[in-house]
Write an enzyme that holds these catalytic residues in place. Structure first.
Site, PDB file in Angstrom:
ATOM      1  CD  GLU A 115      12.912 -27.927 -19.259  1.00 43.29           C
ATOM      2  OE1 GLU A 115      13.981 -27.505 -18.818  1.00 43.29           O
ATOM      3  OE2 GLU A 115      12.594 -29.148 -19.170  1.00 43.29           O
ATOM      4  CG  ASP A 118       7.921 -30.658 -21.604  1.00 47.58           C
ATOM      5  OD1 ASP A 118       7.960 -29.679 -20.839  1.00 47.58           O
ATOM      6  OD2 ASP A 118       8.915 -31.038 -22.256  1.00 47.58           O
TER       7      ASP A 118
END
Lengths: 342, 52
Positions: free
Chosen positions: A119, A66
């Site tokens: 994250e 991400d």
């Protein structure tokens, strides 16, 4: 274009802000399958997972797929790839994916490459799930440090939401408005932080507080104000204790992560330094003031751990995020050599 | 010899390449670049940096 360069160009071209990683995850899993990984799959958390080798000693290479928000144009100019995630942290993740393939692995090793989801948000969903699925002997976290630098530690984190709602009073009176209540609490936080930092020069050793957001308004006869305050915690500061010290009836604390510091002499650090020197570099160490999935998995796996990846972390979250492709290829060589030394 | 203070060093028999040892005289951290022939350099300092 080299296979490794095609991988990072394609992966950066697929937008994958936190919670919307599915397209990028499936692309990476397909790439792993086509390029000879022994296993490649999407796990229950939505992470991309690829496995090479059949040894009984797991080395987990935990990157994140991400990215921070926004999607500036993706292009290559003068051997530099521009685009969201090029540095933070698809560069490191692709270094792992390509470097694991390139490595001449010891027979007793199994390498697990993980492209974790979420994250960049406080949930750390992907890392938390991965932490329940593996018990590695060694772990490298994928974050940018530069191809010749090894990250040994990250600060901890705490978030406090402060909310106040109360009856309005005439602005000509003495009663505090909702924003004034907020400012009073913020000043209390600043005083606490200043006391803590009074004799500490090291940035990594200091307690940091940032007023991340403040909003206020009126609702009929009531005024309200909300604040989000983010803290970066040095080693030795317990986030729950800090939350307790600053708690009152208006606060809600969450996103607790303790700081993590690795031994500079651990097997990963030794192997990385040897590999960096073999590539003609002079290895360096760094402590980072941010947090990463290292904060999540280190206390659970309790194994030697460092972070590594190409690129300049000062470009994290910026609209000008970019990664030099020659540095990326050099990092792949370092990673492959590192794995062979373990 | 310590590259920082020239003190005589006893390298442990089980020392490994890229291991970091401390000079008993000056306290400098030294990295074993090579065991045969023995080559020592000052170990990297820890820098501080913003970011993830």
């Amino acid at each position: 274009m080299l296979n490794a360069e095609r991988l990072i160009y394609d992966l950066v071209s697929i937008a994958s802000p936190s919670t919307q990683e599915s397209d990028a995850v499936h692309y990476l899993v397909d790439w792993m399958r086509k390029n000879g990984y022994d296993q490649a799959y999407v796990d229950e958390a939505g992470n991309a997972v690829g496995i090479i080798g059949k040894g009984n000693r797991d080395i987990v290479l935990l990157g994140h797929i991400d990215t921070f928000g926004g999607f500036p144009p993706v292009y290559i100019k003068d051997r530099t790839l521009y685009g969201r995630g090029s540095v933070d942290a698809k560069g490191a993740l692709c270094t792992f994916a390509a470097g694991a393939l390139q490595a001449d692995l010891p027979d007793d090793v199994r390498v697990v490459v993980i492209g974790a989801v979420e994250e960049e948000v406080a949930s750390s969903k992907g890392a938390r799930y991965a932490a329940t699925q593996f018990q590695p002997a060694l772990c490298i976290i994928g974050e940018p440090s530069g191809w010749d630098r090894i990250t040994l530690g990250y600060k901890g984190r705490l978030l406090i939401e402060w909310a106040w709602r109360g009856g309005l009073a005439h602005s000509a009176g003495v009663a505090l408005s909702a924003p004034e209540h907020a400012i009073a609490y913020w000043e209390q936080v600043r005083a606490y932080v200043n006391r803590f930092n009074a004799n500490i020069d090291s940035v990594f050793g200091q307690l940091d507080a940032t007023l991340q957001a403040i909003n206020s308004g009126q609702d009929g006869a009531y005024g309200w104000c909300n604040m989000t305050i983010g803290f970066r915690l040095p080693p030795g500061v317990n986030p729950q204790q800090l939350a307790n010290d600053l708690a009152n009836e208006n606060t809600h604390a969450y996103g607790c992560e303790v700081a993590v510091v690795s031994d500079k002499n651990n097997p990963l650090s030794r192997a990385l330094r040897g590999a960096i020197r073999a590539q003609g570099g002079t290895p360096r160490f760094v402590y980072k003031t941010g947090t990463a999935d290292m904060n999540v998995v280190a206390p659970i796996w309790n194994c030697p751990i460092v972070a590594y990846g190409p690129g300049d972390s000062a470009l994290d979250h910026t609209p000008d995020e970019h990664l030099n492709l020659d540095e990326y290829l050099q990092a792949i060589n370092v990673l492959a050599d590192t794995l062979a030394r373990l | 010899m310590c590259p920082e203070c020239d003190a005589e060093l006893n390298i442990p028999a089980d020392a490994m390449e890229n291991e970091i040892i401390a000079c008993p005289d000056c306290g400098a951290e030294l990295e074993i670049i090579s065991l045969n022939p023995l080559q020592l350099e000052l170990a990297p300092e820890v820098e501080e940096d913003w970011g993830e």
